[in-house]
Design a protein around this motif. Sequence first.
Motif, PDB file in Angstrom:
ATOM      1  N   TYR A 225      -3.803  10.695  -3.621  1.00  0.00           N
ATOM      2  CA  TYR A 225      -2.672  10.896  -2.708  1.00  0.00           C
ATOM      3  C   TYR A 225      -2.149  12.329  -2.745  1.00  0.00           C
ATOM      4  O   TYR A 225      -1.718  12.853  -1.728  1.00  0.00           O
ATOM      5  CB  TYR A 225      -1.547   9.916  -3.055  1.00  0.00           C
TER       6      TYR A 225
ATOM      7  N   PHE B  70      -5.303  -2.213   8.286  1.00  0.00           N
ATOM      8  CA  PHE B  70      -6.170  -1.035   8.416  1.00  0.00           C
ATOM      9  C   PHE B  70      -6.587  -0.829   9.867  1.00  0.00           C
ATOM     10  O   PHE B  70      -6.569   0.292  10.387  1.00  0.00           O
ATOM     11  CB  PHE B  70      -7.394  -1.205   7.518  1.00  0.00           C
TER      12      PHE B  70
ATOM     13  N   TRP C  52     -13.255  -4.014  -0.281  1.00  0.00           N
ATOM     14  CA  TRP C  52     -11.860  -3.568  -0.306  1.00  0.00           C
ATOM     15  C   TRP C  52     -11.406  -3.409  -1.748  1.00  0.00           C
ATOM     16  O   TRP C  52     -11.060  -4.369  -2.416  1.00  0.00           O
ATOM     17  CB  TRP C  52     -10.956  -4.572   0.399  1.00  0.00           C
ATOM     18  N   VAL C  53     -11.441  -2.204  -2.227  1.00  0.00           N
ATOM     19  CA  VAL C  53     -10.945  -1.963  -3.576  1.00  0.00           C
ATOM     20  C   VAL C  53      -9.744  -1.038  -3.469  1.00  0.00           C
ATOM     21  O   VAL C  53      -9.572  -0.319  -2.496  1.00  0.00           O
ATOM     22  CB  VAL C  53     -12.015  -1.315  -4.470  1.00  0.00           C
ATOM     23  N   GLN C  54      -8.935  -1.104  -4.523  1.00  0.00           N
ATOM     24  CA  GLN C  54      -7.768  -0.228  -4.539  1.00  0.00           C
ATOM     25  C   GLN C  54      -8.200   1.130  -5.062  1.00  0.00           C
ATOM     26  O   GLN C  54      -8.732   1.242  -6.158  1.00  0.00           O
ATOM     27  CB  GLN C  54      -6.702  -0.831  -5.441  1.00  0.00           C
ATOM     28  N   PHE C  55      -7.974   2.173  -4.284  1.00  0.00           N
ATOM     29  CA  PHE C  55      -8.389   3.497  -4.714  1.00  0.00           C
ATOM     30  C   PHE C  55      -7.379   4.071  -5.692  1.00  0.00           C
ATOM     31  O   PHE C  55      -6.217   3.663  -5.734  1.00  0.00           O
ATOM     32  CB  PHE C  55      -8.538   4.417  -3.502  1.00  0.00           C
ATOM     33  N   ASN C  56      -7.852   5.033  -6.476  1.00  0.00           N
ATOM     34  CA  ASN C  56      -6.982   5.683  -7.448  1.00  0.00           C
ATOM     35  C   ASN C  56      -5.859   6.426  -6.721  1.00  0.00           C
ATOM     36  O   ASN C  56      -6.108   7.141  -5.750  1.00  0.00           O
ATOM     37  CB  ASN C  56      -7.812   6.671  -8.260  1.00  0.00           C
ATOM     38  N   PHE C  57      -4.642   6.273  -7.218  1.00  0.00           N
ATOM     39  CA  PHE C  57      -3.511   6.885  -6.510  1.00  0.00           C
ATOM     40  C   PHE C  57      -3.535   8.399  -6.606  1.00  0.00           C
ATOM     41  O   PHE C  57      -2.819   9.078  -5.889  1.00  0.00           O
ATOM     42  CB  PHE C  57      -2.182   6.345  -7.051  1.00  0.00           C
TER      43      PHE C  57
ATOM     44  N   PHE D 269      -4.464   6.748   3.826  1.00  0.00           N
ATOM     45  CA  PHE D 269      -4.507   6.906   2.364  1.00  0.00           C
ATOM     46  C   PHE D 269      -3.605   5.868   1.705  1.00  0.00           C
ATOM     47  O   PHE D 269      -4.010   5.215   0.747  1.00  0.00           O
ATOM     48  CB  PHE D 269      -4.024   8.308   1.985  1.00  0.00           C
ATOM     49  N   ALA D 270      -2.395   5.733   2.232  1.00  0.00           N
ATOM     50  CA  ALA D 270      -1.448   4.789   1.628  1.00  0.00           C
ATOM     51  C   ALA D 270      -1.995   3.371   1.685  1.00  0.00           C
ATOM     52  O   ALA D 270      -1.836   2.587   0.741  1.00  0.00           O
ATOM     53  CB  ALA D 270      -0.102   4.877   2.342  1.00  0.00           C
ATOM     54  N   ILE D 271      -2.688   3.023   2.775  1.00  0.00           N
ATOM     55  CA  ILE D 271      -3.267   1.678   2.884  1.00  0.00           C
ATOM     56  C   ILE D 271      -4.386   1.512   1.867  1.00  0.00           C
ATOM     57  O   ILE D 271      -4.491   0.471   1.198  1.00  0.00           O
ATOM     58  CB  ILE D 271      -3.780   1.437   4.319  1.00  0.00           C
ATOM     59  N   MET D 272      -5.244   2.554   1.738  1.00  0.00           N
ATOM     60  CA  MET D 272      -6.362   2.459   0.802  1.00  0.00           C
ATOM     61  C   MET D 272      -5.876   2.361  -0.646  1.00  0.00           C
ATOM     62  O   MET D 272      -6.560   1.802  -1.497  1.00  0.00           O
ATOM     63  CB  MET D 272      -7.263   3.693   0.925  1.00  0.00           C
ATOM     64  N   LEU D 273      -4.702   2.932  -0.929  1.00  0.00           N
ATOM     65  CA  LEU D 273      -4.196   2.925  -2.302  1.00  0.00           C
ATOM     66  C   LEU D 273      -3.439   1.644  -2.616  1.00  0.00           C
ATOM     67  O   LEU D 273      -3.067   1.410  -3.752  1.00  0.00           O
ATOM     68  CB  LEU D 273      -3.266   4.119  -2.533  1.00  0.00           C
ATOM     69  N   THR D 274      -3.202   0.817  -1.595  1.00  0.00           N
ATOM     70  CA  THR D 274      -2.420  -0.390  -1.806  1.00  0.00           C
ATOM     71  C   THR D 274      -3.347  -1.565  -2.098  1.00  0.00           C
ATOM     72  O   THR D 274      -4.456  -1.638  -1.568  1.00  0.00           O
ATOM     73  CB  THR D 274      -1.586  -0.696  -0.553  1.00  0.00           C
ATOM     74  N   ARG D 275      -2.886  -2.475  -2.931  1.00  0.00           N
ATOM     75  CA  ARG D 275      -3.695  -3.634  -3.277  1.00  0.00           C
ATOM     76  C   ARG D 275      -3.605  -4.692  -2.177  1.00  0.00           C
ATOM     77  O   ARG D 275      -2.606  -4.793  -1.487  1.00  0.00           O
ATOM     78  CB  ARG D 275      -3.162  -4.226  -4.588  1.00  0.00           C
ATOM     79  N   GLU D 276      -4.671  -5.469  -2.027  1.00  0.00           N
ATOM     80  CA  GLU D 276      -4.652  -6.661  -1.160  1.00  0.00           C
ATOM     81  C   GLU D 276      -4.228  -6.355   0.263  1.00  0.00           C
ATOM     82  O   GLU D 276      -3.470  -7.109   0.868  1.00  0.00           O
ATOM     83  CB  GLU D 276      -3.717  -7.727  -1.745  1.00  0.00           C
ATOM     84  N   THR D 277      -4.723  -5.248   0.815  1.00  0.00           N
ATOM     85  CA  THR D 277      -4.338  -4.936   2.188  1.00  0.00           C
ATOM     86  C   THR D 277      -4.952  -5.845   3.237  1.00  0.00           C
ATOM     87  O   THR D 277      -4.309  -6.110   4.245  1.00  0.00           O
ATOM     88  CB  THR D 277      -4.667  -3.487   2.544  1.00  0.00           C
TER      89      THR D 277
END
Lengths: 123, 161
Positions: free
Chosen positions: A66, B26, A58-63, B69-77
């Motif tokens: 979007y 997710f 679980w990594v944070q993807f580049n915004f 997408f919004a979930i993947m872009l958020t930290r610590e989901t």
Amino acid sequence: MLENFGYIGIFLVAALLFAITMITLPILLRRFRIVPKKPNPVKSSTYECGMDTVGKSWVQFNFRYYIYALLFVVFDIQVVFVYPWAAAMGQLKLFGLVEMAVFFLIVIVGFVYAWKKGVLEWK
Amino acid sequence: MEIAFWILAVISVASALAVVFLRNIFRAALFLVLCFFTIAGIYVVLHADFLAAAQVLIYVGAIAVLIIFAIMLTRETPRGSPSGRFRLIAFLVGATFLVAMILVVTGTDWQVITEAPTEPTTSPLAQALFSREEGFVLPFEIAAALLLAAVIGAIALVREK
């Protein structure tokens, strides 16, 4: 019309059965002692072939991704209009074609703007 | 027919409940996709084929993709949503809304059309929307302007300074 959707339903059921069979088949074969159980560390690792993963999955993807999602949504909404138009193209004749051309011209201004601003480029 | 409706209805309600109760956000989003799909199936059962296609295109194709997408872009989901301070208020508002919906649905005098549904619906719908005489040409082009505004707004919001 409903018969055609019935075929889709049959496909869905077949896909579901296939997935369930693929999961339960090895378990059942093991249960009935048809296949032997000889585990070793390599065999029971998550990635039997390929590199070991580093860090969390679980990594944070580049915004920046979007903006592609947002532009995709605009295309998607366009498709909703184009789809019935294409289905009735024979009856709508030239008027419908001009209508859709104007529609596309207006929206394409936005994509030209995106292109010129360099939003779609990856730096 | 009836059986298909009930299967779809049960799956959609169950997946909607899963969206609310699952801790992992997710997985909740994936159950939301399943819910949208079964709603599309219910539209098919009701002879609304274009509506079903539009449901899959917009809800499954666009809205679910945006949410994921919004979930993947958020930290610590994976931690899920922390239990907020507004739990009780949210429950009260939700319960009030549910009661209001049930009252409206049961209290409305639903009119049932006796004539058979037209099928397929896509082509008649397009003629109603795009025809020169009684079509909706101007609103259609205004929708294009709205999409243009959405594109430019998205660029203005997301672009780095």
